[in-house]
Design a protein around this motif. Structure first.
Motif, PDB file in Angstrom:
ATOM      1  N   LEU A  22       1.787  -3.309   4.768  1.00 28.28           N
ATOM      2  CA  LEU A  22       2.969  -2.695   4.194  1.00 28.28           C
ATOM      3  C   LEU A  22       4.196  -3.140   5.062  1.00 28.28           C
ATOM      4  N   HIS A  25       4.751  -6.761   4.326  1.00 21.85           N
ATOM      5  CA  HIS A  25       5.308  -6.818   2.944  1.00 21.85           C
ATOM      6  C   HIS A  25       6.844  -6.831   3.238  1.00 21.85           C
ATOM      7  N   PHE A  26       7.144  -5.655   3.671  1.00 19.65           N
ATOM      8  CA  PHE A  26       8.500  -5.160   3.742  1.00 19.65           C
ATOM      9  C   PHE A  26       9.343  -6.216   4.664  1.00 19.65           C
ATOM     10  N   PHE A  40      11.864  -2.831  -2.600  1.00 18.95           N
ATOM     11  CA  PHE A  40      10.552  -2.241  -2.485  1.00 18.95           C
ATOM     12  C   PHE A  40      10.654  -0.830  -2.050  1.00 18.95           C
ATOM     13  N   ASP A  42       9.738   2.278   0.099  1.00 17.61           N
ATOM     14  CA  ASP A  42       9.188   2.370   1.558  1.00 17.61           C
ATOM     15  C   ASP A  42       8.039   3.378   1.380  1.00 17.61           C
ATOM     16  N   LEU A  46       6.757   5.552  -1.461  1.00 22.09           N
ATOM     17  CA  LEU A  46       4.935   4.951  -2.097  1.00 22.09           C
ATOM     18  C   LEU A  46       4.473   6.287  -2.371  1.00 22.09           C
ATOM     19  N   PHE A  53      -0.754   4.682  -5.529  1.00 25.76           N
ATOM     20  CA  PHE A  53      -0.927   3.337  -4.754  1.00 25.76           C
ATOM     21  C   PHE A  53      -2.352   3.404  -4.345  1.00 25.76           C
ATOM     22  N   LYS A  79       4.441  -2.220  -8.369  1.00 22.23           N
ATOM     23  CA  LYS A  79       5.304  -1.940  -7.034  1.00 22.23           C
ATOM     24  C   LYS A  79       4.375  -2.547  -6.027  1.00 22.23           C
ATOM     25  N   SER A  80       4.808  -3.184  -5.154  1.00 24.00           N
ATOM     26  CA  SER A  80       4.001  -3.106  -3.800  1.00 24.00           C
ATOM     27  C   SER A  80       2.410  -4.208  -3.833  1.00 24.00           C
ATOM     28  N   ARG A  82       0.631  -6.834  -2.564  1.00 21.59           N
ATOM     29  CA  ARG A  82       0.814  -7.787  -1.401  1.00 21.59           C
ATOM     30  C   ARG A  82      -0.864  -7.869  -1.084  1.00 21.59           C
TER      31      ARG A  82
END
Length: 156
Positions: A22, A25-26, A40, A42, A46, A53, A79-80, A82
């Protein structure tokens, strides 16, 4: 189960490997879009009650992640998403996307939306979403028009 089987699990974000993925990813989002255009979630975001998640693994190795945020009782947001670098181009994102779509349907959602970047670094993600029935749409929820963002959605 075979040692190289794929598995997707709900993840509490406590493991070092998922936290490192993550963080990558950020950093990737911030490297490819201005900070004010990065949306995104944080770590706290999440873990929010309206977000589920997941991490995806091959054997014991972390291969990627993704999340579903409930916007209301009929509309969800991806969301998120990756993929870990070692697993690029192995179908990780497609597996996670199908999992999220299936979970959204199981929850009774009628629409699934997403916001992602618009630059060249985001082309593989945009192509993946299009292959899975997502089409460009107007900003949704609290998003505003932004030349660095692409908004996509699909009915479920």
């Amino acid at each position: 189960m075979r040692g190289d089987a794929w598995r997707i699990v709900e993840d509490d974000l406590s493991g070092a490997a998922i936290r490192a993925l993550l963080e990558q990813h950020f950093a990737g989002m911030l490297a490819n879009s201005p900070a004010e255009s990065c949306h995104f979630l944080d770590f706290d975001g999440l873990r929010a009650g309206d977000v589920t998640f997941w991490s995806i693994h091959r054997g014991e190795d972390l291969a990627g992640c993704g999340a579903l945020k409930a916007l209301d009782e009929r509309h969800g947001e991806i969301k998120s998403m990756r993929t870990a670098d070692a697993f690029l181009r192995q179908g990780v994102a497609a597996r996670m996307l199908v999992h999220i779509i299936d979970e959204a349907r199981a929850r009774g959602l009628e629409r699934l939306s997403l916001e992602t970047g618009s630059g060249p670094a985001f082309q593989p993600a945009l192509a993946l979403y299009a292959r899975h029935g997502f089409e460009d749409c107007q900003p949704f929820a609290d998003y505003q028009p932004d030349p660095f963002s692409r908004f996509m959605a699909r009915a479920l």
